[in-house]
Design a protein around this motif. Sequence first.
Motif, mmCIF file in Angstrom:
data_model
loop_
_atom_site.group_PDB
_atom_site.id
_atom_site.type_symbol
_atom_site.label_atom_id
_atom_site.label_comp_id
_atom_site.label_asym_id
_atom_site.label_seq_id
_atom_site.Cartn_x
_atom_site.Cartn_y
_atom_site.Cartn_z
ATOM 1 N N THR A 155 -81.428 -9.887 47.991
ATOM 2 C CA THR A 155 -81.686 -8.523 48.568
ATOM 3 C C THR A 155 -82.262 -7.518 47.941
ATOM 4 N N GLU A 156 -82.710 -6.944 48.113
ATOM 5 C CA GLU A 156 -83.261 -5.658 47.516
ATOM 6 C C GLU A 156 -83.740 -4.686 48.474
ATOM 7 N N LYS A 157 -83.061 -3.492 47.837
ATOM 8 C CA LYS A 157 -82.970 -1.722 48.590
ATOM 9 C C LYS A 157 -83.921 -1.559 47.920
ATOM 10 N N LYS A 158 -84.544 -0.771 48.815
ATOM 11 C CA LYS A 158 -85.989 0.317 48.485
ATOM 12 C C LYS A 158 -84.962 1.419 48.879
ATOM 13 N N PRO A 159 -85.414 2.419 47.885
ATOM 14 C CA PRO A 159 -85.178 3.361 48.462
ATOM 15 C C PRO A 159 -85.707 4.130 50.020
ATOM 16 N N ILE A 160 -84.797 4.952 50.327
ATOM 17 C CA ILE A 160 -84.908 5.449 51.811
ATOM 18 C C ILE A 160 -85.081 4.371 53.139
ATOM 19 N N GLU A 161 -86.026 3.367 52.982
ATOM 20 C CA GLU A 161 -86.340 2.335 53.239
ATOM 21 C C GLU A 161 -85.534 1.682 53.876
ATOM 22 N N GLY A 162 -84.270 0.959 53.053
ATOM 23 C CA GLY A 162 -83.038 0.611 54.135
ATOM 24 C C GLY A 162 -83.421 -1.587 52.914
ATOM 25 N N TYR A 163 -82.962 -2.356 52.819
ATOM 26 C CA TYR A 163 -82.328 -3.253 52.323
ATOM 27 C C TYR A 163 -83.688 -4.571 52.857
ATOM 28 N N TYR A 164 -84.229 -5.635 51.963
ATOM 29 C CA TYR A 164 -84.805 -6.505 52.329
ATOM 30 C C TYR A 164 -84.811 -7.792 52.073
ATOM 31 N N PHE A 165 -84.868 -8.630 52.395
ATOM 32 C CA PHE A 165 -84.614 -10.175 51.657
ATOM 33 C C PHE A 165 -86.516 -10.270 51.454
ATOM 34 N N ASN A 166 -85.937 -10.859 49.622
ATOM 35 C CA ASN A 166 -87.595 -10.813 48.985
ATOM 36 C C ASN A 166 -87.343 -12.791 49.154
ATOM 37 N N PHE A 167 -88.108 -12.993 50.117
ATOM 38 C CA PHE A 167 -88.473 -15.155 49.551
ATOM 39 C C PHE A 167 -89.080 -15.082 48.093
ATOM 40 N N HIS A 168 -89.097 -15.807 47.204
ATOM 41 C CA HIS A 168 -89.812 -16.178 46.896
ATOM 42 C C HIS A 168 -89.917 -16.907 45.798
ATOM 43 N N TYR A 169 -90.186 -17.814 44.938
ATOM 44 C CA TYR A 169 -90.150 -19.795 44.183
ATOM 45 C C TYR A 169 -90.676 -19.638 42.893
ATOM 46 N N HIS A 170 -89.872 -20.266 41.926
ATOM 47 C CA HIS A 170 -90.442 -20.724 40.696
ATOM 48 C C HIS A 170 -90.874 -21.874 39.669
ATOM 49 N N LEU A 171 -91.101 -21.603 39.174
ATOM 50 C CA LEU A 171 -91.827 -23.272 38.805
ATOM 51 C C LEU A 171 -91.340 -23.794 38.350
ATOM 52 N N GLU A 172 -91.141 -25.681 37.571
ATOM 53 C CA GLU A 172 -90.979 -25.781 35.657
ATOM 54 C C GLU A 172 -92.240 -25.433 34.845
ATOM 55 N N GLU A 173 -92.855 -25.231 35.820
ATOM 56 C CA GLU A 173 -94.156 -25.275 33.829
ATOM 57 C C GLU A 173 -93.982 -23.941 33.381
ATOM 58 N N ASP A 174 -93.295 -22.932 33.938
ATOM 59 C CA ASP A 174 -93.250 -21.647 33.303
ATOM 60 C C ASP A 174 -91.919 -21.733 33.132
ATOM 61 N N ASP A 175 -91.287 -22.348 32.770
ATOM 62 C CA ASP A 175 -89.737 -22.837 32.501
ATOM 63 C C ASP A 175 -88.839 -21.508 33.492
ATOM 64 N N PHE A 176 -89.456 -21.620 34.841
ATOM 65 C CA PHE A 176 -89.179 -20.684 36.004
ATOM 66 C C PHE A 176 -88.570 -19.082 35.630
ATOM 67 N N GLN A 177 -90.259 -18.728 35.334
ATOM 68 C CA GLN A 177 -90.051 -17.067 34.327
ATOM 69 C C GLN A 177 -91.192 -16.321 35.944
ATOM 70 N N GLN A 178 -92.081 -17.416 36.322
ATOM 71 C CA GLN A 178 -92.821 -16.878 37.298
ATOM 72 C C GLN A 178 -91.977 -16.448 38.700
ATOM 73 N N HIS A 179 -92.256 -15.061 39.218
ATOM 74 C CA HIS A 179 -92.026 -15.210 40.728
ATOM 75 C C HIS A 179 -92.853 -15.341 41.727
ATOM 76 N N ILE A 180 -92.608 -15.988 41.826
ATOM 77 C CA ILE A 180 -93.662 -16.223 43.066
ATOM 78 C C ILE A 180 -93.685 -16.304 44.344
ATOM 79 N N THR A 181 -94.223 -14.516 45.157
ATOM 80 C CA THR A 181 -93.258 -13.781 46.404
ATOM 81 C C THR A 181 -93.975 -14.799 47.455
ATOM 82 N N LEU A 182 -93.176 -15.282 48.510
ATOM 83 C CA LEU A 182 -93.654 -16.210 49.948
ATOM 84 C C LEU A 182 -93.805 -15.080 50.959
ATOM 85 N N GLY A 183 -92.446 -14.254 50.806
ATOM 86 C CA GLY A 183 -92.869 -12.601 51.454
ATOM 87 C C GLY A 183 -91.375 -12.018 51.776
ATOM 88 N N ASP A 184 -91.154 -10.884 52.588
ATOM 89 C CA ASP A 184 -90.092 -9.482 52.692
ATOM 90 C C ASP A 184 -90.057 -9.538 54.125
#
Length: 197
Positions: A155-184
């Motif tokens: 759940t992300e709060k963007k100023p003025i706009e309001g709340y969004y749900f940011n869907f994303h995934y992480h992979l084992e290859e980089d020890d789950f560090q990279q945030h790969i966005t699927l959509g909002d």
Amino acid sequence: MKNWWRKSLVVAVAVLSLGTIPPNHTIWENLLEEKAELKTHAEKSRNTQITYDWPDPSELYYNTPTILDTVHQTAEQQSYMKFGSRIGPVIEDEFKTVILPNIQRAIDLHLAQVDKDSLRKLAISQKPSGDHSEKIFHIFNTETNKDKIRFHVRTEKKPIEGYYFNFHYHLEEDDFQQHITLGDIYWSKNTPPKWLS
């Protein structure tokens, strides 16, 4: 014009070879036949329409399509369980048309790299996290109990706009560090309820 070149070539070879290669030699006949064959082949290929028969990705990567179907169905079920009865009905349509296809593509892409023996050892976690935690589901190895892919929503709060749900995934290859966005998905200016509620 082409005959003129051919005749000139025959005369030039006869003069340069001092007559050792006569103009009626079989070399010239074969040369003329090859040119005619190339010309007819070129004309045929120019008129031929090429169509590609692309294989179904599920046939390439999976021994049986039921493995892929099971993973997709379980991923969808875990997502709706995570949303609960208060968030689910509000975002269901947008989730189904925008986010779910992206989740399925990500699963397809990363499971395609797994050999079929390792693929049989994979499973999806059965309990999404509640409150404000991000976990929707994880795909993990049942023998080692280590995660391969983690699917989350934040759940992300963007100023003025309001709340969004940011869907994303992480992979084992980089020890789950990279945030790969699927959509909002936009919620509203009001604070969304907790997950699983």
